[in-house]
Design an enzyme around this catalytic site. Structure first.
Site, PDB file in Angstrom:
ATOM      1  N   HIS A   1     -28.131  56.134  17.226  1.00  0.00           N
ATOM      2  CA  HIS A   1     -29.164  56.402  18.276  1.00  0.00           C
ATOM      3  C   HIS A   1     -28.609  55.799  19.693  1.00  0.00           C
ATOM      4  CE1 HIS A   1     -29.795  52.046  17.043  1.00  0.00           C
ATOM      5  NE2 HIS A   1     -30.054  51.860  18.220  1.00  0.00           N
TER       6      HIS A   1
ATOM      7  N   HIS B   1     -25.439  53.422  19.632  1.00  0.00           N
ATOM      8  CA  HIS B   1     -25.162  52.462  18.446  1.00  0.00           C
ATOM      9  C   HIS B   1     -25.140  53.198  17.192  1.00  0.00           C
ATOM     10  CE1 HIS B   1     -27.790  49.328  20.939  1.00  0.00           C
ATOM     11  NE2 HIS B   1     -26.359  49.465  21.260  1.00  0.00           N
TER      12      HIS B   1
ATOM     13  N   GLU C   1     -27.449  48.433  27.053  1.00  0.00           N
ATOM     14  CA  GLU C   1     -28.219  47.408  26.617  1.00  0.00           C
ATOM     15  C   GLU C   1     -27.472  46.148  26.878  1.00  0.00           C
ATOM     16  OE1 GLU C   1     -31.847  47.983  24.216  1.00  0.00           O
ATOM     17  OE2 GLU C   1     -30.084  48.089  22.603  1.00  0.00           O
TER      18      GLU C   1
ATOM     19  N   THR D   1     -31.829  45.219  18.498  1.00  0.00           N
ATOM     20  CA  THR D   1     -32.321  45.270  19.853  1.00  0.00           C
ATOM     21  C   THR D   1     -33.726  45.773  20.060  1.00  0.00           C
ATOM     22  OG1 THR D   1     -31.451  47.464  20.497  1.00  0.00           O
ATOM     23  CG2 THR D   1     -29.796  45.238  20.536  1.00  0.00           C
TER      24      THR D   1
ATOM     25  N   HIS E   1     -29.260  54.340  23.979  1.00  0.00           N
ATOM     26  CA  HIS E   1     -30.188  53.635  25.065  1.00  0.00           C
ATOM     27  C   HIS E   1     -29.793  54.087  26.466  1.00  0.00           C
ATOM     28  CE1 HIS E   1     -31.885  50.889  22.010  1.00  0.00           C
ATOM     29  NE2 HIS E   1     -30.871  51.175  21.334  1.00  0.00           N
TER      30      HIS E   1
END
Length: 328
Positions: free
Chosen positions: A138, A163, A150, A246, A140
């Site tokens: 996925h 990730h 992140e 996270t 971010h």
């Protein structure tokens, strides 16, 4: 805890002949009564989602629903490179079946874009205690190509972060793996803006058009993990630390590996992710958790990270020397 305030338009009643001193006492009380606090309710969310009209638990309040989010080994973190410690055990990774082409499902899960991965691709070496198999990946991101990773390196926040989530090879589901303090290994990759589009990312970028709404999903045609990340020979420089998921429940069962070499994407490709929508219909931007305290944890670096840093310094020195010689 951060409080969020919502201001209301008010009309103060006439205070008549009340003395100025009395007004000074009364006004603050009257004003305070017209301010309402909204501390967040309902599901967890990112800071970019929170409004007093659409309340949810922003990152500062995640621990109210998930106590682990207040733990001492939380992720992400800011990596201060000069404080990292070289670890000779952080050898190059062995990537098995990362070249394997698969047809997965890409989904807007309301918080991110996620792709399930067949459990054929595995990693070993790299200082890991055992083999780990890929489960999903996925991303971010920020706002239209702005800062959105992140993790940060020396305070620098990249536009996006990938990730790839793995679990120990003998586990059959991620929930069970998360009960093991070393059950999950996540490979993290940063993105950088490029002047040209990354053609290897076309299957993902094209699929985003079909999953703009939350819970939307579509087939992802012919993609491999290897095509999404730098070439294996460019993956010897990385950082390692012990952390957590996270997103809630923030379980502290993750061995984190963050690679130094970023992945190039054009500004247009980066912006495509900001066209997705949260459950509320609001633009899906700022999908990152703020960096968390290190709390005494040590961040390690591979030998490759030192070599790359030394090479960069050497090149800078040579460039400076050439510049000096040309001016004389």
């Amino acid at each position: 805890m951060r409080s969020h305030w919502k201001k209301q338009v008010i009309v103060l009643p006439s205070l008549g002949r009340v003395s100025s001193k009395m007004q000074q006492l009364i006004l603050p009380v009257l004003l305070a009564s017209f301010w309402t606090t909204c501390t967040g309710a309902g599901d967890w969310c990112y800071q970019s989602q929170f409004t007093c009209d659409h309340q949810c638990k922003a990152p500062d309040n995640w621990n109210h629903a998930h106590s682990d989010c207040a733990g001492r080994n939380q992720s992400p973190i800011n990596i201060v490179t000069r404080k990292t410690l070289k670890d000779e055990q952080l050898t190059p990774f062995q990537f098995d079946n990362y070249q394997q082409i698969f047809r997965g499902t890409i989904k807007n899960n309301g918080h991110s874009v996620q792709v399930g991965v067949p459990h054929l691709s595995t990693i070993s070496g790299g200082g890991l205690p055992t083999n780990y198999k890929a489960v999903q990946f996925h991303l971010h991101w920020g706002n239209n190509g702005g800062p959105g990773s992140e993790h940060t390196i020396d305070g620098e926040q990249y536009p996006m972060e990938l990730h790839i989530v793995h679990m120990k090879h003998h586990y059959t589901d991620l929930t069970t793996a998360l009960s093991d303090p070393q059950g999950v290994a996540v490979l993290g990759f940063f993105y950088e803006r490029s002047n040209s589009a990354n053609r290897k990312y076309e299957p993902i970028i094209n699929a985003l058009q079909s999953i703009k709404a939350a819970n939307g999903n579509t087939s992802l045609h012919s993609v491999s993990l290897a095509q999404l990340i730098p070439a294996e020979q460019n993956l010897t420089a990385y950082y390692r630390y012990k952390g957590s998921l996270t997103t809630p429940g923030c379980t502290e069962a993750v061995i984190w590996t963050l690679f130094e070499n970023p992945i190039p994407l054009s500004m247009e490709q980066l912006r495509a992710f900001s066209e997705l929508k949260f459950h509320s219909g609001k633009q899906m931007v700022g999908t990152f958790r703020p960096v968390q305290p290190l709390n005494g944890r040590q961040v390690f670096r591979s030998g490759g990270a030192v070599i790359l840093a030394s090479s960069a310094l050497l090149l800078a020195a040579i460039a400076a020397a050439l510049g000096l010689s040309q001016t004389n």
